[in-house]
Design a protein around this motif. Structure first.
Motif, PDB file in Angstrom:
ATOM      1  N   GLY A   1       0.841  -1.185   0.000  1.00  0.00           N
ATOM      2  CA  GLY A   1       0.000   0.000   0.000  1.00  0.00           C
ATOM      3  C   GLY A   1       0.880   1.240   0.000  1.00  0.00           C
ATOM      4  O   GLY A   1       1.809   1.352  -0.796  1.00  0.00           O
ATOM      5  N   ASP A   2       0.609   2.171   0.915  1.00  0.00           N
ATOM      6  CA  ASP A   2       1.427   3.389   0.992  1.00  0.00           C
ATOM      7  C   ASP A   2       2.451   3.315   2.114  1.00  0.00           C
ATOM      8  O   ASP A   2       3.044   4.327   2.487  1.00  0.00           O
ATOM      9  N   ARG A   3       2.679   2.096   2.646  1.00  0.00           N
ATOM     10  CA  ARG A   3       3.590   1.939   3.773  1.00  0.00           C
ATOM     11  C   ARG A   3       4.882   1.249   3.330  1.00  0.00           C
ATOM     12  O   ARG A   3       4.852   0.235   2.642  1.00  0.00           O
ATOM     13  N   ILE A   4       6.004   1.842   3.727  1.00  0.00           N
ATOM     14  CA  ILE A   4       7.308   1.228   3.456  1.00  0.00           C
ATOM     15  C   ILE A   4       7.614   0.231   4.572  1.00  0.00           C
ATOM     16  O   ILE A   4       7.592   0.588   5.749  1.00  0.00           O
ATOM     17  N   LEU A   5       7.892  -1.018   4.193  1.00  0.00           N
ATOM     18  CA  LEU A   5       8.194  -2.042   5.179  1.00  0.00           C
ATOM     19  C   LEU A   5       9.639  -1.909   5.654  1.00  0.00           C
ATOM     20  O   LEU A   5      10.551  -1.698   4.848  1.00  0.00           O
ATOM     21  N   THR A   6       9.824  -2.032   6.950  1.00  0.00           N
ATOM     22  CA  THR A   6      11.163  -1.916   7.527  1.00  0.00           C
ATOM     23  C   THR A   6      11.997  -3.139   7.174  1.00  0.00           C
ATOM     24  O   THR A   6      11.524  -4.285   7.246  1.00  0.00           O
ATOM     25  N   LEU A   7      13.253  -2.902   6.805  1.00  0.00           N
ATOM     26  CA  LEU A   7      14.177  -3.976   6.437  1.00  0.00           C
ATOM     27  C   LEU A   7      15.347  -3.997   7.407  1.00  0.00           C
ATOM     28  O   LEU A   7      15.781  -2.958   7.909  1.00  0.00           O
ATOM     29  N   SER A   8      15.887  -5.191   7.622  1.00  0.00           N
ATOM     30  CA  SER A   8      17.096  -5.317   8.428  1.00  0.00           C
ATOM     31  C   SER A   8      18.305  -4.889   7.612  1.00  0.00           C
ATOM     32  O   SER A   8      18.211  -4.648   6.399  1.00  0.00           O
ATOM     33  N   GLY A   9      19.447  -4.822   8.270  1.00  0.00           N
ATOM     34  CA  GLY A   9      20.697  -4.642   7.548  1.00  0.00           C
ATOM     35  C   GLY A   9      21.066  -5.901   6.790  1.00  0.00           C
ATOM     36  O   GLY A   9      20.391  -6.931   6.905  1.00  0.00           O
ATOM     37  N   PRO A  10      22.128  -5.859   5.996  1.00  0.00           N
ATOM     38  CA  PRO A  10      22.503  -7.014   5.183  1.00  0.00           C
ATOM     39  C   PRO A  10      23.082  -8.145   6.016  1.00  0.00           C
ATOM     40  O   PRO A  10      23.812  -7.920   6.977  1.00  0.00           O
ATOM     41  N   MET A  11      22.746  -9.383   5.622  1.00  0.00           N
ATOM     42  CA  MET A  11      23.247 -10.577   6.293  1.00  0.00           C
ATOM     43  C   MET A  11      23.673 -11.595   5.233  1.00  0.00           C
ATOM     44  O   MET A  11      23.302 -11.491   4.058  1.00  0.00           O
ATOM     45  N   GLU A  12      24.450 -12.573   5.656  1.00  0.00           N
ATOM     46  CA  GLU A  12      24.812 -13.718   4.817  1.00  0.00           C
ATOM     47  C   GLU A  12      25.428 -13.289   3.479  1.00  0.00           C
ATOM     48  O   GLU A  12      25.060 -13.784   2.413  1.00  0.00           O
ATOM     49  N   ALA A  13      26.356 -12.375   3.526  1.00  0.00           N
ATOM     50  CA  ALA A  13      26.963 -11.854   2.296  1.00  0.00           C
ATOM     51  C   ALA A  13      27.818 -12.907   1.605  1.00  0.00           C
ATOM     52  O   ALA A  13      28.520 -13.694   2.249  1.00  0.00           O
ATOM     53  N   THR A  14      27.750 -12.919   0.276  1.00  0.00           N
ATOM     54  CA  THR A  14      28.619 -13.767  -0.538  1.00  0.00           C
ATOM     55  C   THR A  14      29.160 -12.923  -1.693  1.00  0.00           C
ATOM     56  O   THR A  14      28.608 -11.863  -2.021  1.00  0.00           O
ATOM     57  N   ALA A  15      30.219 -13.411  -2.321  1.00  0.00           N
ATOM     58  CA  ALA A  15      30.772 -12.722  -3.489  1.00  0.00           C
ATOM     59  C   ALA A  15      31.561 -13.708  -4.335  1.00  0.00           C
ATOM     60  O   ALA A  15      32.269 -14.569  -3.800  1.00  0.00           O
ATOM     61  N   VAL A  16      31.403 -13.605  -5.653  1.00  0.00           N
ATOM     62  CA  VAL A  16      32.189 -14.403  -6.586  1.00  0.00           C
ATOM     63  C   VAL A  16      32.674 -13.486  -7.701  1.00  0.00           C
ATOM     64  O   VAL A  16      32.079 -12.428  -7.972  1.00  0.00           O
ATOM     65  N   TYR A  17      33.751 -13.918  -8.346  1.00  0.00           N
ATOM     66  CA  TYR A  17      34.308 -13.176  -9.474  1.00  0.00           C
ATOM     67  C   TYR A  17      34.457 -14.150 -10.630  1.00  0.00           C
ATOM     68  O   TYR A  17      35.318 -15.027 -10.613  1.00  0.00           O
ATOM     69  N   GLU A  18      33.592 -14.003 -11.625  1.00  0.00           N
ATOM     70  CA  GLU A  18      33.590 -14.904 -12.771  1.00  0.00           C
ATOM     71  C   GLU A  18      33.318 -14.113 -14.044  1.00  0.00           C
ATOM     72  O   GLU A  18      32.500 -13.186 -14.046  1.00  0.00           O
ATOM     73  N   ASP A  19      33.996 -14.499 -15.114  1.00  0.00           N
ATOM     74  CA  ASP A  19      33.799 -13.856 -16.416  1.00  0.00           C
ATOM     75  C   ASP A  19      33.933 -12.336 -16.311  1.00  0.00           C
ATOM     76  O   ASP A  19      33.149 -11.577 -16.906  1.00  0.00           O
ATOM     77  N   ALA A  20      34.929 -11.912 -15.536  1.00  0.00           N
ATOM     78  CA  ALA A  20      35.293 -10.497 -15.390  1.00  0.00           C
ATOM     79  C   ALA A  20      34.217  -9.673 -14.687  1.00  0.00           C
ATOM     80  O   ALA A  20      34.226  -8.441 -14.757  1.00  0.00           O
TER      81      ALA A  20
END
Length: 216
Positions: free
Chosen positions: A98-117
């Protein structure tokens, strides 16, 4: 993408928009629902463009031999590089019911990969479960300043709710940019876009995932 860049160049040469994307991110979303039909978590996937990925790897001293393969230590160094958020930063994600913004937590469970540049990262954010069952939810990944352009080109998946359906609404980028240009050109020379009540350019150009769940 080339068409968008060409249009942006033309528009910025004739109108003082003051912002244009420097980073391009292919975006995906895993939307996780509970048994009651409430959105509880979102897993966000960001796949950065090759140029920005190159800047990050060079800045962090990764892949010095340019073979596209990171050592285990380099992989660990990359995880969370884009999770160092300043206080008040919304993570370039807005979820509304509706017209309400839902509250979100901070980031969790971060991952990262480097593939194909390219660097691809993921993270999870919890969602406030104070929701109205059956009322559509809108998920908008965007940067209000439009420094970063998020395109929903990766899969959008719904988990845990067979009764939910999604659709992706993509704005007419050309028409929106022309609209902004016309509005800016109509401003008095001593008035800013903010003073005129114009919305952030980022939300005007944002794609939206709309999720509708049938009530039990």
């Amino acid at each position: 993408m080339k068409h968008l860049l060409a249009l942006l160049f033309c528009l910025f040469s004739v109108a003082p928009l003051g912002a244009h994307p420097h980073i391009f991110v292919d975006t995906g979303l895993d939307l996780r629902f509970d048994a009651q039909g409430r959105l509880t978590e979102v897993r966000i996937i960001w796949a950065y463009d090759e140029f920005y990925s190159l800047l990050i790897t060079e800045d962090r001293g990764l892949d010095p031999d340019f073979d596209g393969v990171l050592t285990e230590a380099e992989k660990e160094d990359l995880i969370g590089f884009d999770m160092q958020w300043t206080e008040g930063f919304n993570g370039d994600l807005v979820i509304m019911q509706g017209d309400r913004i839902l509250t979100l937590s901070g980031p969790m469970e971060a991952t990262a990969v480097y593939e194909d540049a390219r660097i691809t990262t993921t993270h999870v954010r919890r969602v406030d479960v104070d929701q109205t069952i059956g009322l559509p939810i809108e998920v908008k990944p965007y940067d209000a300043t439009y420094y970063t352009a998020y395109d929903i080109t990766l899969p959008v998946r719904i988990e845990g709710a067979d009764n939910c359906r999604k659709r992706v609404e993509t704005p007419d980028i050309d028409a929106r940019l022309m609209e902004v240009r016309d509005q800016l050109n109509a401003l008095d020379s001593d008035m800013t876009a903010e003073e005129a009540g114009m919305p952030d350019i980022g939300i005007l150009l944002a794609s939206t995932v709309v999720v509708t769940c049938a009530t039990p």
